[in-house]
Enzyme design. Structure first.
Site, PDB file in Angstrom:
ATOM      1  N   GLU A  49     -12.008  26.421  25.804  1.00 35.87           N
ATOM      2  CA  GLU A  49     -12.669  26.301  24.713  1.00 35.87           C
ATOM      3  C   GLU A  49     -13.121  25.089  23.643  1.00 35.87           C
ATOM      4  O   GLU A  49     -13.873  24.615  23.737  1.00 35.87           O
ATOM      5  CB  GLU A  49     -13.001  27.091  24.376  1.00 35.87           C
ATOM      6  CG  GLU A  49     -13.367  28.813  25.288  1.00 35.87           C
ATOM      7  CD  GLU A  49     -12.026  29.206  25.872  1.00 35.87           C
ATOM      8  OE1 GLU A  49     -11.992  29.913  26.988  1.00 35.87           O
ATOM      9  OE2 GLU A  49     -10.753  29.458  24.988  1.00 35.87           O
ATOM     10  N   HIS A  79       0.302  27.282  34.921  1.00 29.40           N
ATOM     11  CA  HIS A  79      -1.306  27.848  34.469  1.00 29.40           C
ATOM     12  C   HIS A  79      -1.460  26.965  32.885  1.00 29.40           C
ATOM     13  O   HIS A  79      -2.251  26.058  32.559  1.00 29.40           O
ATOM     14  CB  HIS A  79      -1.492  29.131  33.831  1.00 29.40           C
ATOM     15  CG  HIS A  79      -2.904  29.473  33.126  1.00 29.40           C
ATOM     16  ND1 HIS A  79      -3.634  29.214  33.300  1.00 29.40           N
ATOM     17  CD2 HIS A  79      -3.139  29.668  31.518  1.00 29.40           C
ATOM     18  CE1 HIS A  79      -5.315  29.696  33.182  1.00 29.40           C
ATOM     19  NE2 HIS A  79      -4.009  29.630  31.770  1.00 29.40           N
ATOM     20  N   ARG A 119       7.387  23.186  15.307  1.00 29.43           N
ATOM     21  CA  ARG A 119       5.701  21.667  16.090  1.00 29.43           C
ATOM     22  C   ARG A 119       5.278  21.488  14.981  1.00 29.43           C
ATOM     23  O   ARG A 119       4.590  21.428  14.974  1.00 29.43           O
ATOM     24  CB  ARG A 119       6.026  21.808  17.286  1.00 29.43           C
ATOM     25  CG  ARG A 119       7.497  21.413  17.895  1.00 29.43           C
ATOM     26  CD  ARG A 119       6.649  20.930  19.697  1.00 29.43           C
ATOM     27  NE  ARG A 119       8.293  20.455  20.377  1.00 29.43           N
ATOM     28  CZ  ARG A 119       8.146  21.001  21.434  1.00 29.43           C
ATOM     29  NH1 ARG A 119       7.915  20.669  22.049  1.00 29.43           N
ATOM     30  NH2 ARG A 119       9.442  20.466  22.428  1.00 29.43           N
TER      31      ARG A 119
END
Length: 151
Positions: A49, A79, A119
């Site tokens: 989104e 995915h 990270r």
């Protein structure tokens, strides 16, 4: 030039919230360090989104640049690769369409949860740094600076 603060928007995915809420905290802190003003934080359900929220923020006159934050963790399928690649492409296209910098602070694809945790700082601060630098340099060029090596 630097007297006028860069105004930025941040789009952050809520999916993998244990990672992304820390990314948001680091990004806001680094923006303050750089004397940039966070004008809007747009939280979206997931990384997919992000482009729509980026488009909304880029359309605002009070936003000079947008930082995207998210974590796309590796799963059993590809995915994560599909999502990360599409989002990167779309936010890049939006940056060109609106002529405003959009930085990519999205961890992944292919990152494990542990790697993503490691990270957080790097991706968050680099994304803010990149957006603010580009916004400042673009502002300088628009104001007539003849140098492309603008700091």
């Amino acid at each position: 030039m630097q007297d006028s603060s860069i105004k930025l928007g941040i789009v952050v995915a809520e999916f993998n919230y244990d990672i992304t809420h820390l990314m948001l905290d680091r990004a806001i802190s680094h923006a303050k360090f750089l004397n940039a003003e966070v004008r809007a934080v747009f939280k979206v359900p997931g990384t997919f989104e992000i482009p729509l929220a980026v488009k909304q923020l880029l359309s605002r006159d009070d936003i000079d640049c947008v930082v995207t934050l998210g974590a796309v963790i590796k799963g059993e399928t590809k995915h994560d690769e599909v999502i990360a690649n599409q989002v990167a492409r779309l936010v890049s296209d939006l940056s060109l369409e609106f002529n405003k910098p959009v930085s990519l602070g999205i961890i992944g694809p292919g990152a494990t949860h542990e790697q993503a945790m490691e990270r957080i700082e790097e991706y968050s601060t680099r994304a803010v740094e990149s957006a603010v630098k580009m916004a400042r340099r673009m502002r300088s060029m628009m104001e007539g600076s003849s140098s492309v090596n603008i700091e």
